[in-house]
Write an enzyme that holds these catalytic residues in place. Structure first.
Site, mmCIF file in Angstrom:
data_model
loop_
_atom_site.group_PDB
_atom_site.id
_atom_site.type_symbol
_atom_site.label_atom_id
_atom_site.label_comp_id
_atom_site.label_asym_id
_atom_site.label_seq_id
_atom_site.Cartn_x
_atom_site.Cartn_y
_atom_site.Cartn_z
ATOM 1 N N ILE A 190 0.830 -1.203 0.000
ATOM 2 C CA ILE A 190 0.000 0.000 0.000
ATOM 3 C C ILE A 190 0.873 1.264 0.000
ATOM 4 O O ILE A 190 0.613 2.218 -0.738
ATOM 5 C CB ILE A 190 -0.948 -0.002 1.231
ATOM 6 C CG1 ILE A 190 -1.920 -1.187 1.157
ATOM 7 C CG2 ILE A 190 -1.705 1.321 1.331
ATOM 8 C CD1 ILE A 190 -2.728 -1.416 2.433
ATOM 9 N N TYR A 194 -2.539 -6.587 17.020
ATOM 10 C CA TYR A 194 -2.710 -5.773 15.805
ATOM 11 C C TYR A 194 -3.966 -4.900 15.909
ATOM 12 O O TYR A 194 -3.924 -3.692 15.625
ATOM 13 C CB TYR A 194 -2.803 -6.725 14.607
ATOM 14 C CG TYR A 194 -2.918 -6.068 13.260
ATOM 15 C CD1 TYR A 194 -1.814 -5.486 12.648
ATOM 16 C CD2 TYR A 194 -4.129 -6.055 12.571
ATOM 17 C CE1 TYR A 194 -1.916 -4.911 11.385
ATOM 18 C CE2 TYR A 194 -4.239 -5.485 11.315
ATOM 19 C CZ TYR A 194 -3.127 -4.912 10.724
ATOM 20 O OH TYR A 194 -3.233 -4.343 9.483
ATOM 21 N N ARG A 217 12.720 -0.355 6.444
ATOM 22 C CA ARG A 217 13.966 -0.895 7.013
ATOM 23 C C ARG A 217 14.879 -1.405 5.908
ATOM 24 O O ARG A 217 16.084 -1.238 5.970
ATOM 25 C CB ARG A 217 13.668 -2.034 7.998
ATOM 26 C CG ARG A 217 13.034 -1.556 9.302
ATOM 27 C CD ARG A 217 12.440 -2.715 10.054
ATOM 28 N NE ARG A 217 11.455 -3.405 9.233
ATOM 29 C CZ ARG A 217 10.790 -4.494 9.594
ATOM 30 N NH1 ARG A 217 11.003 -5.028 10.780
ATOM 31 N NH2 ARG A 217 9.913 -5.043 8.790
ATOM 32 N N ASP A 229 14.430 2.413 10.586
ATOM 33 C CA ASP A 229 13.574 1.570 11.426
ATOM 34 C C ASP A 229 12.809 2.505 12.357
ATOM 35 O O ASP A 229 13.396 3.176 13.204
ATOM 36 C CB ASP A 229 14.428 0.580 12.225
ATOM 37 C CG ASP A 229 13.564 -0.395 13.013
ATOM 38 O OD1 ASP A 229 12.376 -0.081 13.272
ATOM 39 O OD2 ASP A 229 14.074 -1.471 13.380
ATOM 40 N N LYS A 235 -4.155 -0.818 15.874
ATOM 41 C CA LYS A 235 -4.868 -0.100 14.811
ATOM 42 C C LYS A 235 -6.026 0.725 15.375
ATOM 43 O O LYS A 235 -6.353 1.787 14.841
ATOM 44 C CB LYS A 235 -5.365 -1.087 13.745
ATOM 45 C CG LYS A 235 -4.242 -1.766 12.971
ATOM 46 C CD LYS A 235 -3.387 -0.747 12.223
ATOM 47 C CE LYS A 235 -2.355 -1.375 11.325
ATOM 48 N NZ LYS A 235 -1.527 -0.376 10.636
HETATM 49 P P1 NDP Z 1 3.591 -4.757 3.602
HETATM 50 O O1 NDP Z 1 4.001 -5.812 4.570
HETATM 51 O O2 NDP Z 1 3.459 -5.087 2.156
HETATM 52 O O3 NDP Z 1 4.577 -3.496 3.733
HETATM 53 C C1 NDP Z 1 4.869 -2.953 4.998
HETATM 54 C C2 NDP Z 1 5.819 -1.790 4.823
HETATM 55 O O4 NDP Z 1 6.177 -1.280 6.129
HETATM 56 C C3 NDP Z 1 7.120 -2.188 4.142
HETATM 57 O O5 NDP Z 1 7.573 -1.120 3.340
HETATM 58 C C4 NDP Z 1 8.052 -2.416 5.329
HETATM 59 O O6 NDP Z 1 9.387 -2.299 4.918
HETATM 60 C C5 NDP Z 1 7.591 -1.294 6.284
HETATM 61 N N1 NDP Z 1 7.930 -1.517 7.687
HETATM 62 C C6 NDP Z 1 7.536 -2.535 8.487
HETATM 63 N N2 NDP Z 1 8.074 -2.414 9.709
HETATM 64 C C7 NDP Z 1 8.826 -1.278 9.701
HETATM 65 C C8 NDP Z 1 9.640 -0.608 10.653
HETATM 66 N N3 NDP Z 1 9.821 -1.070 11.898
HETATM 67 N N4 NDP Z 1 10.280 0.529 10.279
HETATM 68 C C9 NDP Z 1 10.127 1.002 9.033
HETATM 69 N N5 NDP Z 1 9.376 0.436 8.089
HETATM 70 C C10 NDP Z 1 8.741 -0.707 8.414
HETATM 71 O O7 NDP Z 1 2.235 -4.162 4.184
HETATM 72 P P2 NDP Z 1 0.912 -3.628 3.451
HETATM 73 O O8 NDP Z 1 1.253 -2.749 2.320
HETATM 74 O O9 NDP Z 1 0.018 -4.774 3.259
HETATM 75 O O10 NDP Z 1 0.280 -2.760 4.638
HETATM 76 C C11 NDP Z 1 0.562 -1.388 4.820
HETATM 77 C C12 NDP Z 1 -0.260 -0.880 5.985
HETATM 78 O O11 NDP Z 1 -1.642 -1.118 5.729
HETATM 79 C C13 NDP Z 1 0.061 -1.571 7.309
HETATM 80 O O12 NDP Z 1 0.018 -0.637 8.357
HETATM 81 C C14 NDP Z 1 -1.049 -2.597 7.437
HETATM 82 O O13 NDP Z 1 -1.307 -2.899 8.775
HETATM 83 C C15 NDP Z 1 -2.214 -1.863 6.788
HETATM 84 N N6 NDP Z 1 -3.255 -2.723 6.277
HETATM 85 C C16 NDP Z 1 -2.982 -3.704 5.331
HETATM 86 C C17 NDP Z 1 -4.014 -4.507 4.870
HETATM 87 C C18 NDP Z 1 -3.788 -5.575 3.857
HETATM 88 O O14 NDP Z 1 -4.732 -6.333 3.571
HETATM 89 N N7 NDP Z 1 -2.626 -5.689 3.248
HETATM 90 C C19 NDP Z 1 -5.382 -4.356 5.378
HETATM 91 C C20 NDP Z 1 -5.555 -3.298 6.338
HETATM 92 C C21 NDP Z 1 -4.514 -2.530 6.761
HETATM 93 P P3 NDP Z 1 10.591 -3.129 5.648
HETATM 94 O O15 NDP Z 1 10.057 -4.501 5.944
HETATM 95 O O16 NDP Z 1 11.725 -3.074 4.684
HETATM 96 O O17 NDP Z 1 10.857 -2.344 6.885
#
Ligand code: NDP
Length: 230
Positions: free
Chosen positions: A10, A136, A30, A44, A140
């Site tokens: 997203i 979670y 990260r 991070d 949220k």
């Molecule tokens: P992804 O797992 O595809 O991507 C998550 C992103 O967050 C990555 O860019 C990851 O990069 C980054 N991230 C995670 N932890 C950290 C950290 N500690 N510091 C910095 N960056 C971090 O997730 P989605 O795109 O699916 O989801 C995005 C958001 O939408 C989230 O908050 C999720 O809870 C929410 N959401 C998603 C849904 C879904 O169906 N997919 C539904 C409802 C809500 P890296 O790992 O390199 O750090």
């Protein structure tokens, strides 16, 4: 503008949508690897010093952040009786505490500018609950409390804070679900399908646009009708 977690899913779609509008976009993750044209920062969000360093670099290269999309998030699912303190804390730290850190840092510049847009990426699960996701769902739901309090604290300075609550979206987070589970979820969704990341991004760009200047403290579902009435 800054979108956290802009390397995939997203967040990446959100970053691409702002880039397509011609905006200056910074992304953090990260692992790194944001879209072409974005200022790509490794950070991070659970590390306060790393967040401060990222803001310093963004402000030097792009000026103060006018639009923050706090999107990065993780899951670590298990039923309550099996959930460790560590699983609880890790999810709360990343999804909720890091968001507190981000909005606090961003609001400094926005207060000086006397304008700003903050969008927090929540989930339908904040409103509906979900078995195996106590950590979670709590993180949220906490974002809604942040957004509504910030609306009261910052609203008079033309800073809006809103929550987007997606349902199931086709990203790495949902790709890991077994086929039968995905089919069962789709049956519960009135629109009968998962969202694309671009469909969530469209709501975010709208919230950041002039057209949404009078929308604040709102929780906007992008869930195909899954959470209706909640
Ligand atoms: P992804 O797992 O595809 O991507 C998550 C992103 O967050 C990555 O860019 C990851 O990069 C980054 N991230 C995670 N932890 C950290 C950290 N500690 N510091 C910095 N960056 C971090 O997730 P989605 O795109 O699916 O989801 C995005 C958001 O939408 C989230 O908050 C999720 O809870 C929410 N959401 C998603 C849904 C879904 O169906 N997919 C539904 C409802 C809500 P890296 O790992 O390199 O750090």
């Amino acid at each position: 503008m800054l979108v956290t977690g802009g390397s995939r899913g997203i967040g990446r779609a959100v970053a691409e949508a702002f880039l397509a509008q011609g905006d200056q976009v910074a992304v953090t993750s990260r692992g790194g690897g944001g879209p072409e044209g974005a200022l790509d920062l490794v950070c991070d969000l659970t590390d306060p010093a790393a967040v401060e360093a990222a803001f310093a670099e963004i402000e030097e290269k792009h000026g103060p952040v006018e639009v923050l999309v706090a999107n990065a998030g993780i899951t670590d699912d298990t039923l309550l009786l099996r959930m460790s303190e560590d699983q609880w804390s890790r999810v709360i730290e990343t999804n909720l505490t890091a968001t507190f850190r981000l909005v606090k840092r961003t609001s400094k510049g926005m207060l000086r500018l006397r304008r700003g847009r903050i969008v927090l990426m929540s989930s339908v699960v904040a409103l509906l609950g979900s078995p195996g996701q106590v950590n979670y769902a709590a993180s949220k739901a906490g974002l809604i409390g942040i957004a509504r309090s910030l609306t009261r604290e910052l609203g008079s300075r033309s800073i809006t804070t809103n929550v987007v609550a997606p349902g199931y979206v086709e990203t790495d987070m949902t790709a890991g679900l077994p086929e039968e589970q995905q089919a069962a979820y789709k049956q519960q969704i009135p629109l009968g399908r998962f969202a694309s990341p671009e469909e969530v991004a469209g709501t975010v760009t709208w919230l950041a646009s002039d057209a949404a200047a009078y929308v604040s403290g709102a929780v906007i579902p992008v869930d195909g009708g899954l959470g209706m009435g909640h």
